[in-house]
Write a protein that holds these residues in place. Structure first.
Motif, PDB file in Angstrom:
ATOM      1  N   ILE A   1       0.877  -1.176   0.000  1.00 62.64           N
ATOM      2  CA  ILE A   1       0.000   0.000   0.000  1.00 62.64           C
ATOM      3  C   ILE A   1       0.913   1.224   0.000  1.00 62.64           C
ATOM      4  O   ILE A   1       1.710   1.393   0.919  1.00 62.64           O
ATOM      5  N   ASN A   2       0.822   2.034  -1.047  1.00 59.63           N
ATOM      6  CA  ASN A   2       1.627   3.262  -1.127  1.00 59.63           C
ATOM      7  C   ASN A   2       0.707   4.462  -1.025  1.00 59.63           C
ATOM      8  O   ASN A   2      -0.344   4.483  -1.664  1.00 59.63           O
ATOM      9  N   GLU A   3       1.106   5.455  -0.251  1.00 61.03           N
ATOM     10  CA  GLU A   3       0.328   6.698  -0.197  1.00 61.03           C
ATOM     11  C   GLU A   3       1.174   7.859  -0.707  1.00 61.03           C
ATOM     12  O   GLU A   3       2.322   8.009  -0.300  1.00 61.03           O
ATOM     13  N   TYR A   4       0.592   8.659  -1.590  1.00 58.53           N
ATOM     14  CA  TYR A   4       1.270   9.820  -2.163  1.00 58.53           C
ATOM     15  C   TYR A   4       0.442  11.065  -1.902  1.00 58.53           C
ATOM     16  O   TYR A   4      -0.718  11.148  -2.302  1.00 58.53           O
ATOM     17  N   LEU A   5       1.038  12.051  -1.237  1.00 64.75           N
ATOM     18  CA  LEU A   5       0.396  13.358  -1.103  1.00 64.75           C
ATOM     19  C   LEU A   5       0.707  14.155  -2.371  1.00 64.75           C
ATOM     20  O   LEU A   5       1.625  13.798  -3.115  1.00 64.75           O
TER      21      LEU A   5
ATOM     22  N   LEU B   1      10.799   0.832 -17.139  1.00 67.83           N
ATOM     23  CA  LEU B   1      10.813   1.398 -15.781  1.00 67.83           C
ATOM     24  C   LEU B   1       9.522   2.190 -15.609  1.00 67.83           C
ATOM     25  O   LEU B   1       8.959   2.669 -16.586  1.00 67.83           O
ATOM     26  N   HIS B   2       9.063   2.320 -14.351  1.00 65.94           N
ATOM     27  CA  HIS B   2       7.889   3.147 -14.108  1.00 65.94           C
ATOM     28  C   HIS B   2       8.156   4.065 -12.921  1.00 65.94           C
ATOM     29  O   HIS B   2       8.907   3.711 -12.013  1.00 65.94           O
ATOM     30  N   GLY B   3       7.554   5.240 -12.973  1.00 67.52           N
ATOM     31  CA  GLY B   3       7.739   6.203 -11.891  1.00 67.52           C
ATOM     32  C   GLY B   3       6.606   7.210 -11.890  1.00 67.52           C
ATOM     33  O   GLY B   3       5.799   7.257 -12.830  1.00 67.52           O
TER      34      GLY B   3
ATOM     35  N   THR C   1      -4.503  13.394  -2.520  1.00 65.36           N
ATOM     36  CA  THR C   1      -3.891  12.195  -1.943  1.00 65.36           C
ATOM     37  C   THR C   1      -4.335  10.952  -2.699  1.00 65.36           C
ATOM     38  O   THR C   1      -5.524  10.758  -2.949  1.00 65.36           O
ATOM     39  N   ARG C   2      -3.370  10.140  -3.095  1.00 67.20           N
ATOM     40  CA  ARG C   2      -3.667   8.879  -3.788  1.00 67.20           C
ATOM     41  C   ARG C   2      -3.069   7.733  -2.992  1.00 67.20           C
ATOM     42  O   ARG C   2      -1.956   7.843  -2.472  1.00 67.20           O
ATOM     43  N   ILE C   3      -3.841   6.664  -2.902  1.00 60.37           N
ATOM     44  CA  ILE C   3      -3.322   5.433  -2.301  1.00 60.37           C
ATOM     45  C   ILE C   3      -3.379   4.351  -3.366  1.00 60.37           C
ATOM     46  O   ILE C   3      -4.397   4.216  -4.060  1.00 60.37           O
ATOM     47  N   SER C   4      -2.277   3.623  -3.547  1.00 62.61           N
ATOM     48  CA  SER C   4      -2.304   2.527  -4.507  1.00 62.61           C
ATOM     49  C   SER C   4      -2.110   1.212  -3.779  1.00 62.61           C
ATOM     50  O   SER C   4      -1.400   1.132  -2.773  1.00 62.61           O
ATOM     51  N   LEU C   5      -2.779   0.194  -4.279  1.00 62.30           N
ATOM     52  CA  LEU C   5      -2.608  -1.166  -3.774  1.00 62.30           C
ATOM     53  C   LEU C   5      -1.943  -1.949  -4.892  1.00 62.30           C
ATOM     54  O   LEU C   5      -2.519  -2.076  -5.979  1.00 62.30           O
TER      55      LEU C   5
ATOM     56  N   TYR D   1      -0.673  -5.475  -6.019  1.00 61.02           N
ATOM     57  CA  TYR D   1      -0.786  -6.905  -5.711  1.00 61.02           C
ATOM     58  C   TYR D   1       0.229  -7.682  -6.517  1.00 61.02           C
ATOM     59  O   TYR D   1       0.379  -7.451  -7.730  1.00 61.02           O
ATOM     60  N   ARG D   2       0.896  -8.633  -5.843  1.00 59.48           N
ATOM     61  CA  ARG D   2       1.941  -9.408  -6.518  1.00 59.48           C
ATOM     62  C   ARG D   2       2.007 -10.815  -5.966  1.00 59.48           C
ATOM     63  O   ARG D   2       1.432 -11.136  -4.932  1.00 59.48           O
ATOM     64  N   ASP D   3       2.793 -11.643  -6.667  1.00 60.40           N
ATOM     65  CA  ASP D   3       3.158 -12.971  -6.172  1.00 60.40           C
ATOM     66  C   ASP D   3       4.652 -12.959  -5.874  1.00 60.40           C
ATOM     67  O   ASP D   3       5.471 -12.904  -6.794  1.00 60.40           O
TER      68      ASP D   3
HETATM   69  O1  LIG Z   1       1.723   3.651  -6.840  1.00 57.56           O
HETATM   70  C1  LIG Z   1       1.910   3.088  -7.903  1.00 57.56           C
HETATM   71  O2  LIG Z   1       1.032   3.017  -8.778  1.00 57.56           O
HETATM   72  C2  LIG Z   1       3.240   2.467  -8.200  1.00 57.56           C
HETATM   73  C3  LIG Z   1       3.870   1.819  -7.026  1.00 57.56           C
HETATM   74  C4  LIG Z   1       5.106   1.088  -7.406  1.00 57.56           C
HETATM   75  O3  LIG Z   1       5.652   1.270  -8.455  1.00 57.56           O
HETATM   76  C5  LIG Z   1       5.657   0.062  -6.502  1.00 57.56           C
HETATM   77  O4  LIG Z   1       5.175  -0.073  -5.378  1.00 57.56           O
HETATM   78  O5  LIG Z   1       6.590  -0.634  -6.914  1.00 57.56           O
END
Ligand SMILES: O=C(O)CCC(=O)C(=O)O
Ligand SMILES: [Fe+2]
Length: 230
Positions: free
Chosen positions: A94-98, A165-167, A205-209, A211-213
């Motif tokens: 879970i990432n939070e970005y202001l 790469l992503h950012g 504010t954005r929160i991303s979830l 999901y991975r293995d």
């Molecule tokens: O917040 C996002 O969409 C990307 C997060 C990300 O790249 C990561 O957690 O590796």
């Protein structure tokens, strides 16, 4: 999944708007524990069910909490997103970005099966995707922008996972958003706010979830219980 494929990007990234409902979004936001954040300089995060060890091993016998699985992981199963993954989904970051926060361009790497499913909550951001350099310099590297609306799902797999790469830029506004500059423009749930706002997205504010293995899962728990032999 084919109708959701983002054209022009290396195979494969998929974008599905309104993957969850507004009620489901607020339910998840309310369930995120307020006391488990790990604060970094440019964002804060939670790693569930546990942080990976120094050798990228998931050392946990606890499953993901219910608020992260229901209703999301059954929908992944319906779309067969993790059908080829050895464990299925076993980890969520879970990432939070202001506003003004982001994440440096990076790749997610070999600790995970090469599929990531990202559910966005709260605000909209642009994810910048760039082709990895071949080393010799000179060559033109591909660059794409993906607009991630709240409640959307973004799936990254295959060479999009291994060769790019992503950012997320550390800005308060994403600008110049239009059909030419946004790779998933035609797939968006609602383009109107960006058109009405002259191609601008004001960050909230954005929160991303994500999901991975995780590939390496420790059997230490079952060894202790004497059930490790197979
Ligand atoms: O917040 C996002 O969409 C990307 C997060 C990300 O790249 C990561 O957690 O590796
Ligand atoms: Fe990442």
């Amino acid at each position: 999944m084919e109708p959701h494929r983002i054209p022009s990007i290396p195979a494969s990234m998929y974008y599905i708007p309104n993957f969850i409902s507004p009620d489901e979004e607020s339910h998840i936001l309310n369930k995120i524990p307020s006391n488990r954040w790990i604060t970094l300089t440019h964002r804060r995060l939670q790693s569930l069910p546990a942080r990976l060890t120094a050798t990228n091993t998931l050392l946990s016998s606890t499953p993901l909490p219910e608020f992260l699985t229901t209703p999301i992981t059954p929908r992944f199963n319906g779309l067969e997103i993790f059908a080829g993954a050895p464990h299925g989904v076993n980890h969520c970051l879970i990432n939070e970005y202001l506003p003004g926060q982001g994440i440096m361009p990076h790749e997610d790497g070999a600790a995970y099966h090469p599929v990531v499913a990202t559910v966005s909550l709260g605000g909209t951001v642009v994810l910048d995707v760039t082709e990895k350099g071949g080393g010799s310099g000179g060559e033109k590297l591909g660059k794409w922008r993906i607009l991630q609306e709240p409640r959307s799902l973004l799936v990254t797999m295959g060479s999009a996972y291994t060769d790019t790469l992503h950012g997320i830029a550390e800005v308060h506004e994403d600008d110049d958003l239009n059909a030419e500059t946004v790779a998933n423009w035609e797939l968006l749930g609602d383009r109107e706010p960006f058109i009405a706002n002259g191609g601008l997205n004001t960050r909230t504010t954005r929160i991303s979830l994500t999901y991975r293995d995780v590939k390496k899962v420790s059997t230490i728990g079952s060894k202790i219980l004497g059930r490790g032999k197979s």
